[in-house]
Write a protein that holds these residues in place. Structure first.
Motif, PDB file in Angstrom:
ATOM      1  N   ARG A 108      -2.392  -0.548  -5.930  1.00 15.19           N
ATOM      2  CA  ARG A 108      -2.989  -1.739  -5.326  1.00 15.19           C
ATOM      3  C   ARG A 108      -3.131  -2.870  -6.345  1.00 15.19           C
ATOM      4  NH1 ARG A 108      -8.652  -1.383  -2.151  1.00 15.19           N
ATOM      5  NH2 ARG A 108      -9.801  -2.621  -3.636  1.00 15.19           N
ATOM      6  N   SER A 150      -0.653  -0.305   4.163  1.00 17.32           N
ATOM      7  CA  SER A 150      -1.283  -0.304   2.834  1.00 17.32           C
ATOM      8  C   SER A 150      -0.544   0.605   1.871  1.00 17.32           C
ATOM      9  CB  SER A 150      -2.733   0.157   2.962  1.00 17.32           C
ATOM     10  OG  SER A 150      -3.392  -0.623   3.917  1.00 17.32           O
ATOM     11  N   ASP A 188      -2.393  -6.382   3.644  1.00 19.08           N
ATOM     12  CA  ASP A 188      -2.658  -5.349   4.646  1.00 19.08           C
ATOM     13  C   ASP A 188      -3.860  -5.775   5.509  1.00 19.08           C
ATOM     14  OD1 ASP A 188      -4.966  -4.854   3.212  1.00 19.08           O
ATOM     15  OD2 ASP A 188      -4.370  -2.855   2.512  1.00 19.08           O
ATOM     16  N   THR A 194      -0.129  -6.696  -0.881  1.00 18.35           N
ATOM     17  CA  THR A 194       0.840  -5.600  -0.973  1.00 18.35           C
ATOM     18  C   THR A 194       2.195  -6.187  -1.361  1.00 18.35           C
ATOM     19  OG1 THR A 194       1.448  -5.877   1.343  1.00 18.35           O
ATOM     20  CG2 THR A 194      -0.296  -4.293   0.877  1.00 18.35           C
TER      21      THR A 194
END
Ligand code: ASP
Ligand code: MG
Length: 453
Positions: A108, A150, A188, A194
């Motif tokens: 992330r 995600s 996301d 993302t």
């Protein structure tokens, strides 16, 4: 309306950006929407800076600062854009500082980190275009309707993007302006940034083109189009003028680094034409990628090779007349998160290939529970992209060349995609095979049209 996507090397510095502006101006009558990658190798440099912060606990991103500042100064951008660039670079510094303190870099955070490349490039380019008298409008992907899952570092766009993107980009409020959208990134549903996987801005461009009903998607690169073979291997490689989506996807996946492998998917749904063009050589027509036209496609369109392949031979007499054996084998690979590329089976054996970067220790242990296993590294996949309906002719000529070269073919598979015949050779022999095949299929009769002999 058309989509024009420019990759990193087309935006490497101020001079290249001026050049791109010229290309855009020449297409204004077609109401372009621009999609941009990060400048030059910025994505790699951002990832490098992230690693340094993680492993050594220090900041090393002066090169990134210099590249963007210098371009902005050289293009004489106004005070407002300079401030925007500075504030993005400050945010980047804070993030790297955070990584260096926490010594943690999740997928992330990595996506947030690399997003700065595209966010910087759209602002610099849009600001320059505005200075040049165009009504350019920089947009981050999330403000252009890009909504993804995600799955950080290789997210998939959600179905909603099909309606969100045109709602944003065809909004009458934007009428008459030139949107300049970040490629590669999305958000996301939780609002996290993302990315769509390396090279993902091609997919951003085709998604916009397909969802907004563009006339065509132009992907501007630093090569004249899709070539019949890697020009580093084959001097006489030449541009393919028309190719189907399926063939282009196979080519992308099996080694020709021209397009993102998933980039064709949106356009397959809508039949939107994609054209690969060279920003260094804009007058060349480039390669058109479009729905397959029955009958017109030459037997072979391109030859490609991909190295770093591992061949796994699995043999078990238990397979004989049994059911469920292949299921077990593939479950083992699936559990290991390993993507299998080629497969061939006989009654008592199955051979398959995977990319060499995978650690196969666990898979090997599990496979040994049900079969004997041999793992052979250092292989290459050679793929012939052509019309599989003519595969007997293609394969007989291919194997004759391999025989003449004294090269042993170790596995063969004909893709259900109907465009790809692939086989495995030793990695060290791949270049020779590709050259031999190129000569056989493309070079012997210089007067014949592409690939047709
Ligand atoms: N900048 C990203 C990369 O280098 C995305 C792209 O160029 O398409 O992978
Ligand atoms: Mg790039």
């Amino acid at each position: 309306m058309i989509v024009m996507k420019f990759g990193g090397s087309s935006l490497a510095n101020a001079e290249r950006i001026r050049h791109v502006a010229g290309i855009v101006k020449a297409h204004l009558d077609r109401q372009p929407i621009l999609v941009l990658s990060a400048m030059g190798d910025t994505t790699d440099h951002l990832l490098g800076a992230g690693e340094t912060a993680l492993k050594e606990g220090r900041l090393s991103f002066q090169g990134i600062i210099d590249l963007h500042r210098r371009a902005a100064e050289d293009l004489q951008l106004g005070e407002g854009s300079m401030q925007e660039i500075t504030s993005l670079l400050d945010e980047l510094r804070d993030l790297l500082m955070g990584i260096s303190l926490l010594r943690e870099l999740t997928g992330r955070t990595r996506d947030y980190l690399v997003s700065f490349g595209e966010r910087l490039s759209v602002r610099i380019v849009a600001s320059y275009l505005t200075k040049e008298g165009l009504r350019a409008h920089p947009l981050d992907a999330w403000d252009a309707g890009f909504l993804s899952d995600s799955n950080f570092t290789s997210a998939e766009l959600l179905e909603e993007s099909w309606s969100l993107i045109p709602a944003r980009l065809l909004d009458p409020a934007l009428e008459g302006s030139l949107p300049v959208v970040t490629g590669f990134i999305a958000k996301d549903e939780g609002g996290n940034i993302t990315t769509l996987g390396r090279g993902g801005s091609d997919l951003s461009a085709t998604m916009i083109g397909a969802s907004c009903g563009a006339e065509e998607v132009q992907v501007w690169k630093d090569v004249d189009g899709i070539l019949t073979a890697d020009p580093n291997l084959v001097k006489k490689a030449r541009v393919v003028d028309t190719i189907s989506y399926e063939a282009a996807s196979e080519l992308a996946y099996f080694g020709a680094q021209v397009l993102h492998p998933r980039a064709m998917q949106p356009c397959i749904k809508t039949g939107t034409m994609v054209r690969v063009k060279n920003s260094y050589n804009p007058s060349v027509e480039g390669t058109r990628i479009m729905p397959a036209q029955g009958g017109k496609i030459p037997p072979i369109q391109a030859i490609t090779s991909r190295k770093n392949v591992t061949l796994i031979d699995i043999v078990s007499s238990r397979m004989l007349g049994q059911h469920g054996f292949l299921g077990e084998v593939f479950t083992i690979f699936a559990r290991g998160g390993i993507s299998v590329d080629m497969v061939a089976t006989s009654e008592v054996s199955v051979s398959l290939t995977v990319d060499s970067h995978y650690d196969l220790a666990q898979v090997r242990r599990e496979l040994l529970g049900i079969a004997s296993v041999e793992i052979k590294t250092g292989k290459a996949i050679v793929s012939i992209i052509g019309d599989v309906r003519r595969s007997s002719e293609i394969l007989s000529r291919t194997f004759r060349i391999c025989e003449l070269l004294g090269i042993q073919v170790q596995m063969v598979s004909q893709g259900a995609s109907k465009v790809n015949n692939s086989f495995i050779v030793d990695q060290g022999e791949a270049a020779e095979v590709v050259r031999g095949l190129h000569e056989e299929f493309f070079e012997e009769d210089p007067d014949s049209p592409k690939g047709v002999k």
